[in-house]
Write an enzyme that holds these catalytic residues in place. Structure first.
Site, mmCIF file in Angstrom:
data_model
loop_
_atom_site.group_PDB
_atom_site.id
_atom_site.type_symbol
_atom_site.label_atom_id
_atom_site.label_comp_id
_atom_site.label_asym_id
_atom_site.label_seq_id
_atom_site.Cartn_x
_atom_site.Cartn_y
_atom_site.Cartn_z
ATOM 1 N N CYS A 74 0.859 -1.186 0.000
ATOM 2 C CA CYS A 74 0.000 0.000 0.000
ATOM 3 C C CYS A 74 0.893 1.233 0.000
ATOM 4 C CB CYS A 74 -0.928 0.005 1.213
ATOM 5 S SG CYS A 74 -1.916 1.518 1.353
ATOM 6 N N CYS A 217 -5.379 5.804 -3.111
ATOM 7 C CA CYS A 217 -4.636 4.538 -3.151
ATOM 8 C C CYS A 217 -3.321 4.814 -3.858
ATOM 9 C CB CYS A 217 -5.440 3.469 -3.887
ATOM 10 S SG CYS A 217 -4.558 1.907 -4.127
#
Length: 278
Positions: A74, A217
């Site tokens: 991530c 994201c």
């Protein structure tokens, strides 16, 4: 003594960070779901567990989705971890953090400027993975009775990018879960819709695997930008506009992708006690 935690976010993509550098332990899917629960736990898009490095890195980062599943990587969490390790743990500004996607290298200049070497994009179908060989570049995908032209790649985790005329008006909540669970993607997939605003600016919205719609994201921004760059829609230095803010993505001639953006510590707390069974 309860369990201490740190709440952080990168462009509104929020995380519960558990510092287990000195007291490493396993985190069960059930416990991860509890931490992520916004009504019964603390609440977050993902739970980030910090453990001692085992491959020569400064630390190891494990990422858990709200459904308890693991995520390979991530980007927003990596910026948060870089800031935390540097400012609160006294580690160097240039770090090596181990993930399931390999070692990532955040460079902290300030809380507003953290750059991460996100590695090289992977285009081969089996590397993403897809349930097919070869690349998927602007290829048709049938979902819910509609056909979309998708480019699939891995930025350490799987992404499917679709160019649309209007990112704001796209029914992401409806189409996102259908794409995530499509049979073509054996490990499910993160889904990005992108609108090209100019040669140096794109608008992106994301449906994250195991989490749903999130404000931002990092790996998705990299995937969306690189997909657009490969097809010649934008330059190799591009601003990605997300619901939560902006990230700068550069695709170097060396094939490595650099992501730059902010990270924020919101608060710290202590959970009095986990429910029985954890």
């Amino acid at each position: 003594m309860g369990e201490r935690f740190i709440k952080m976010h990168g462009l509104g993509n929020d995380f519960v960070v558990l510092d287990h550098l000195e007291s490493p332990r396993e985190l069960s899917p059930q416990e991860a779901r509890f931490w992520a629960d916004r009504r019964r736990g603390v609440g977050c898009d993902q739970v980030v567990q910090l453990l001692p490095g085992v491959e020569g890195g400064d630390a190891q980062m494990r990422i858990y989705n709200p459904d308890g599943s693991r995520a390979e990587m991530c980007g927003n969490a990596m910026r948060c971890v870089g800031l935390y390790l540097h400012e609160q743990r006294g580690m160097a500004a240039a770090l090596a953090v181990e993930t399931l996607a390999g070692i990532m290298r955040p460079q902290v200049t300030s809380a507003l400027a953290i750059t991460v070497d996100m590695g090289r994009p992977q285009w081969a179908g089996r590397a993403i993975p897809l349930d097919q060989d070869g690349e998927m570049i602007d290829a048709p995908l049938e979902v819910g009775g509609q056909s979309y032209r998708m480019t699939a790649l891995s930025m350490g985790n799987p992404h499917g990018v679709v160019r649309v005329a209007d990112a704001e008006g796209f029914e992401l909540a409806k189409v996102g879960p259908l794409v995530e669970h499509h049979a073509l993607f054996p490990n499910r997939i993160n889904f990005e819709v992108v609108q090209v605003l100019s040669r140096s600016r794109i608008r992106m919205r994301v449906w994250e695997r195991g989490a749903g719609i999130t404000p931002a994201c990092g790996t998705g921004a990299c995937a969306a930008a690189v997909a657009c760059m490969r097809q010649g829609w934008v330059e190799r230095d591009c601003t990605v506009v997300l619901d939560g803010g902006e990230l700068q993505i550069v695709w170097l001639e060396s094939d490595r992708v650099m992501m730059s953006g902010p990270a924020t510590e919101v608060f710290r707390g202590e959970l009095v006690g986990l429910p029985a069974g954890f």
